[in-house]
Design an enzyme around this catalytic site. Structure first.
Site: not given
Length: 425
Positions: A211, A256, A259, A323-324, A357, A416
């Site tokens: 969350n 969705q 959820h 996201e999807h 999923d 160097h």
């Protein structure tokens, strides 16, 4: 649920749709306070916050092997078989992502360059609890880590009020191959994994969704443990034309929405007829779900948008960076070609988000809130690091010598340059 023509969105409406996830800053101070407490007080703070937020009195923070074995035995064997099937597909997909462990290329005679890939030593997998158990997330976070070769994979998940962890989640942890399981969740779990306590192993990296508090905590501990990316409340964007089945699209939006109250479901389509049908279907299906209250709240974030063209749909998707992303159109490959920002893409009417999923094998831990613009979803690379290798002979160094000396001296780093000269004196 917003229903509108895309071109007619007000700045405020567009900002609300595109700018979801801005609440991270709102919980920053609370999260910082908990992190500091756990860092200073270890197990005592973990027990205190578990009592406060989960209502559970816990003595043993780590779940014993015996408890895990007993929990796994209590789960329906058929369900365990489904977990093993899903784990097998996840394993195959992530094995295919594994790069060569070591390779070399000859740049020129005497100069051989290469790369060596090794796994991280310890990874923490956060598996949410609370409103539901998520054994699938245990598989998605632990299996790839084990495929990569991570030695210590720990899992944190919130306990129930009786102090026990959901048996199905424990069964999934066993199937996936977790080395340690801790009955802690929330910000305190992220703190425990990042800083380490008397009971909790400190890890090098923390992966997994959560969350807004968990996501904010992950962002704040990056000085102590790397993270995968911000992975907050779930979201889907559907691009559709009039070939799309309205019932299917609506069911994917509801999936969705169930959820989390903060989940986001959006469809953008070139068909006004489909938009109307989807809107009506969403309203109808929402009343029949088991998680009615969560769905109803989530749908306040939902939108059904009508675009003038498929190019406009694609442009909106890239701005949204979902996201999807579901592509439900007559010519999906043409749309796929134009997509630049998406966590995971589902092509065709028979590729709904839930297959990713659970069981197709791709990973469901994905960047949310527009972070797909800059982050990839969880993959084998998140559990690996690479070292460059140089094998150079005297002949090879001879060809580099003048360039190295000239550039080093121009930068004022004479030592160097002398380091190279010394090999030819």
């Amino acid at each position: 649920m917003l229903y509108k023509k895309l071109s007619e969105l007000t700045d405020e409406e567009r900002s609300k749709i595109i700018g979801r996830g801005g609440e991270l800053a709102d919980v920053g101070d609370t999260v910082a306070s908990i992190l500091k407490d756990v860092k200073q007080n270890g197990d005592a703070a973990l027990r205190e916050y578990t009592k406060k937020f989960d209502g559970a009195d816990i003595e043993a923070i780590e779940v014993s092997k015996e408890e895990i074995d007993e929990a796994a035995k209590s789960v329906d064997p058929a369900l365990v078989a489904h977990l093993e099937f899903a784990a097998g597909n996840i394993r195959k997909f992530h094995e295919a992502q594994m790069p060569e462990k070591m390779w070399f290329i000859e740049i020129s005679p005497g100069i051989e360059l290469g790369q060596k890939v090794t796994a991280l030593e310890s990874v923490g997998a956060y598996v949410p609890g609370g409103r539901a158990s998520y054994p699938s997330t245990a598989l998605m976070t632990i299996v790839p880590a084990k495929v990569a070769g991570v030695k210590n994979v720990v899992m944190c998940t919130p306990p129930g009020k009786d102090g026990t962890v959901n048996p199905l989640t424990l069964a999934a942890a066993k199937v996936a191959g977790a080395d340690h399981v801790y009955r802690i969740g929330g910000v305190q779990a992220v703190a425990g994994m990042a800083y380490g306590t008397e009971s909790v192993l400190k890890v090098d990296k923390i992966v997994g969704p959560g969350n807004v508090f968990v996501t904010a905590a992950k962002m704040q501990v990056r000085d102590m443990a790397e993270i995968d990316f911000p992975a907050g409340p779930s979201e889907v964007l559907i691009i559709a034309d009039d070939s799309c089945n309205a019932r299917m699209a609506a069911s994917d939006m509801i999936a969705q929405a169930e959820h989390d109250p903060n989940s986001v479901s959006v469809i953008v389509t070139t068909s006004e007829k489909l938009a109307e049908e989807v809107r009506d279907e969403v309203v109808m299906q929402a009343g029949k779900t088991l998680r009615t209250e969560i769905v109803a709240t989530s749908l306040e974030n939902a939108a059904v948008l009508v675009a003038d063209s498929m190019d406009e749909c694609i442009a909106f998707s890239n701005e949204f960076a979902p996201e999807h992303l579901e592509i439900m159109v007559e010519d999906p490959d043409a749309v796929l070609e134009g997509i630049e920002h998406a966590g995971s893409i589902f092509v065709g009417n028979y590729s709904p988000v839930p297959v990713g999923d659970y069981a197709s094998g791709t990973n469901h831990v994905l960047p949310t809130a527009g972070y797909a613009r800059i982050y990839s979803g969880l993959n084998i690379g998140h559990f690996l690091k690479s070292s460059s290798i140089q094998k150079i002979s005297k002949q090879g160094l001879e060809t580099l010598k003048d360039s190295v000396i000239s550039i080093a001296e121009k930068e004022g780093l004479k030592a160097h340059a002398d380091s190279v000269r010394a090999r030819f004196e």
